[in-house]
Design a protein around this motif. Structure first.
Motif, PDB file in Angstrom:
ATOM      1  N   VAL A  73       0.816  -1.212   0.000  1.00 49.75           N
ATOM      2  CA  VAL A  73       0.000   0.000   0.000  1.00 49.75           C
ATOM      3  C   VAL A  73       0.849   1.261   0.000  1.00 49.75           C
ATOM      4  O   VAL A  73       0.619   2.173  -0.794  1.00 49.75           O
ATOM      5  N   VAL A  74       1.823   1.333   0.872  1.00 50.66           N
ATOM      6  CA  VAL A  74       2.620   2.560   0.990  1.00 50.66           C
ATOM      7  C   VAL A  74       3.938   2.482   0.240  1.00 50.66           C
ATOM      8  O   VAL A  74       4.687   3.456   0.202  1.00 50.66           O
ATOM      9  N   GLY A  75       4.259   1.346  -0.336  1.00 53.98           N
ATOM     10  CA  GLY A  75       5.495   1.215  -1.090  1.00 53.98           C
ATOM     11  C   GLY A  75       6.580   0.468  -0.328  1.00 53.98           C
ATOM     12  O   GLY A  75       6.482   0.230   0.869  1.00 53.98           O
ATOM     13  N   ARG A  76       7.632   0.126  -1.070  1.00 53.26           N
ATOM     14  CA  ARG A  76       8.692  -0.726  -0.515  1.00 53.26           C
ATOM     15  C   ARG A  76       9.766   0.055   0.247  1.00 53.26           C
ATOM     16  O   ARG A  76      10.279  -0.410   1.257  1.00 53.26           O
ATOM     17  N   ARG A  77      10.102   1.239  -0.237  1.00 58.96           N
ATOM     18  CA  ARG A  77      11.296   1.939   0.213  1.00 58.96           C
ATOM     19  C   ARG A  77      11.260   2.301   1.700  1.00 58.96           C
ATOM     20  O   ARG A  77      12.220   2.036   2.438  1.00 58.96           O
ATOM     21  N   ALA A  78      10.178   2.919   2.145  1.00 64.16           N
ATOM     22  CA  ALA A  78      10.092   3.307   3.558  1.00 64.16           C
ATOM     23  C   ALA A  78      10.189   2.084   4.462  1.00 64.16           C
ATOM     24  O   ALA A  78      10.776   2.149   5.548  1.00 64.16           O
ATOM     25  N   VAL A  79       9.642   0.960   3.999  1.00 64.35           N
ATOM     26  CA  VAL A  79       9.642  -0.259   4.815  1.00 64.35           C
ATOM     27  C   VAL A  79      11.052  -0.818   4.958  1.00 64.35           C
ATOM     28  O   VAL A  79      11.516  -1.112   6.067  1.00 64.35           O
TER      29      VAL A  79
END
Length: 400
Positions: free
Chosen positions: A72-78
């Motif tokens: 949902v919010v993308g891979r990078r921040a995770v």
């Protein structure tokens, strides 16, 4: 999507491989330290196995949550956040004096783990396709094998000084953070972020059920049986991973350094064989390779019954590792290839929950088996499970 000609020159691939390598440290650095830790805290073999279990049980819970969040919010921040948390908790283990605190910090590492090795599998599915994706998965498995060979040797050498020293190596997470920050942007194939963080963290019940149905529909029969094979492989592999150093020291009369060697050689097949997975799958097909590699791993595990000579045990583990090294990248590619980008994180989460659940249960299940029987029974049981599962995988895949 990258073409094969660009693969080895793609800095994004190396960033992904670094992310995966840090995830491998979750177990390879710790396992050789278990005998020293057990002696320092006066722990039984079953209890010291909780150091592995506390990590992986937490990871089992975190994997589907983190996978959904990444969709949902993308891979990078995770993955950037995961690198910081994982590294900090790991370094702190070397400074604490209570076994309960070690278990707590390992649990915190477990919360961060889904953003490392599982995320790298998802990222390869985002970045590559077809034979290139299989080859990239092979490189990933090879790098995890390389880390699996080198880090236990290094950890085993450091443990001869103090069981605390290997945990300082987790500081490399901060180096990986810099590499990923510089070279790994949000993949174009990943779901677009919408700023709806509260929606992603707190989905409505109806949306939660819908997301579950999307994952169910995305999993083919082939992917499901392959996941079963992965679960069994990891169940047996991590029994060897946890107990071989103890077996080497207490039964074979070897040094703790050789105990580290037994762990290291389990990653040898991943290092040597995995990069050829794409080529071999194109030539022979996936089903025969999946079945044959699982049989080889099972036979190698059972063959540990045949000798008490330390270096013959190491050689047998090396043969078994070839099966592991070939099965893993092909299985990863079968699962990721079936999933669209907007559900891929959750589909890979199913695979990784299976892996991590097997890893977390393995020290408990095989520890209880070991307490009630012997290492011979452990090796025979693990080998039989792998061979029987190979038969199941073969029966399903040949009917498709």
């Amino acid at each position: 999507m990258s073409r094969s000609a660009d693969l080895t020159g793609d800095p994004k691939l190396y960033a992904v491989l670094g992310l995966a390598g840090m995830g491998v440290f979750a177990s390879t650095l710790v396992s050789p330290a278990l005998p020293g830790m057990a002696a320092a805290f006066e722990l039984t073999e079953a209890r010291v196995g909780l150091v592995m279990t506390s990590f992986f049980l937490t990871a089992v819970v975190a994997i589907p949550i983190v996978g959904s969040l990444a969709d949902v919010v993308g891979r990078r921040a995770v993955f950037l956040t995961s690198l910081v948390v994982f590294g900090l908790a790991g370094v702190l283990i070397g400074f604490v004096d209570a076994f309960g605190a070690i278990l707590l910090l390992r649990a915190i590492q477990g919360c961060a783990f889904p953003g490392l090795l599982p995320m790298s599998i998802t990222l390869i599915g985002d970045l590559y396709e077809g034979r290139v994706a299989t080859t990239a998965q092979g490189f990933l498995t090879s790098v995890t094998g390389l880390v699996g060979v080198v880090s236990p040797l290094l950890s085993g050498a450091l443990v001869d000084v103090s069981w605390r020293l290997p945990f300082g190596i987790y500081a490399l997470s901060f180096v990986a953070f810099g590499v990923c920050y510089r070279w790994l942007p949000e993949p174009q194939a990943a779901p677009a972020t919408d700023g709806g963080l509260s929606r992603s963290i707190l989905p409505s019940p109806s949306r939660f059920l819908e997301m579950g149905r999307e994952v169910r529909d995305a999993l083919s029969v082939e992917a499901r049986v392959v996941i079963v094979g992965v679960v069994v492989l990891f169940l047996v592999r991590y029994a060897l991973f946890t107990f071989m150093p103890l077996y080497a020291v207490t039964v074979l009369g070897a040094s703790e350094l050789l105990g580290g060697v037994t762990v290291a050689v389990l990653g040898l097949g991943r290092l040597v064989v995995a990069p050829s997975a794409g080529r071999l799958a194109a030539r022979f097909g996936r089903p025969p390779l999946l079945v044959g590699s699982l049989v080889l791993f099972g036979v190698g595990t059972a063959a540990l019954l045949l000798t008490l000579e330390p270096w013959l045990v190491v050689a047998i583990l090396g043969i078994a590792s070839v099966g592991d090294g070939l099965f893993d990248p092909i299985a990863n590619d079968v699962v990721t290839a079936t999933a669209a980008p907007d559900v891929r994180g959750r589909v890979v989460s199913v695979l990784e929950v299976g892996k991590t659940g097997a890893i977390s249960l393995s020290p408990i299940a095989f520890g209880l088996l070991l307490s009630a029987s012997s290492y011979s029974v452990l090796f025979a049981t693990g080998g039989a499970l792998a061979v029987l599962t190979a038969g199941l995988v073969g029966a399903v895949l040949t009917d498709r």
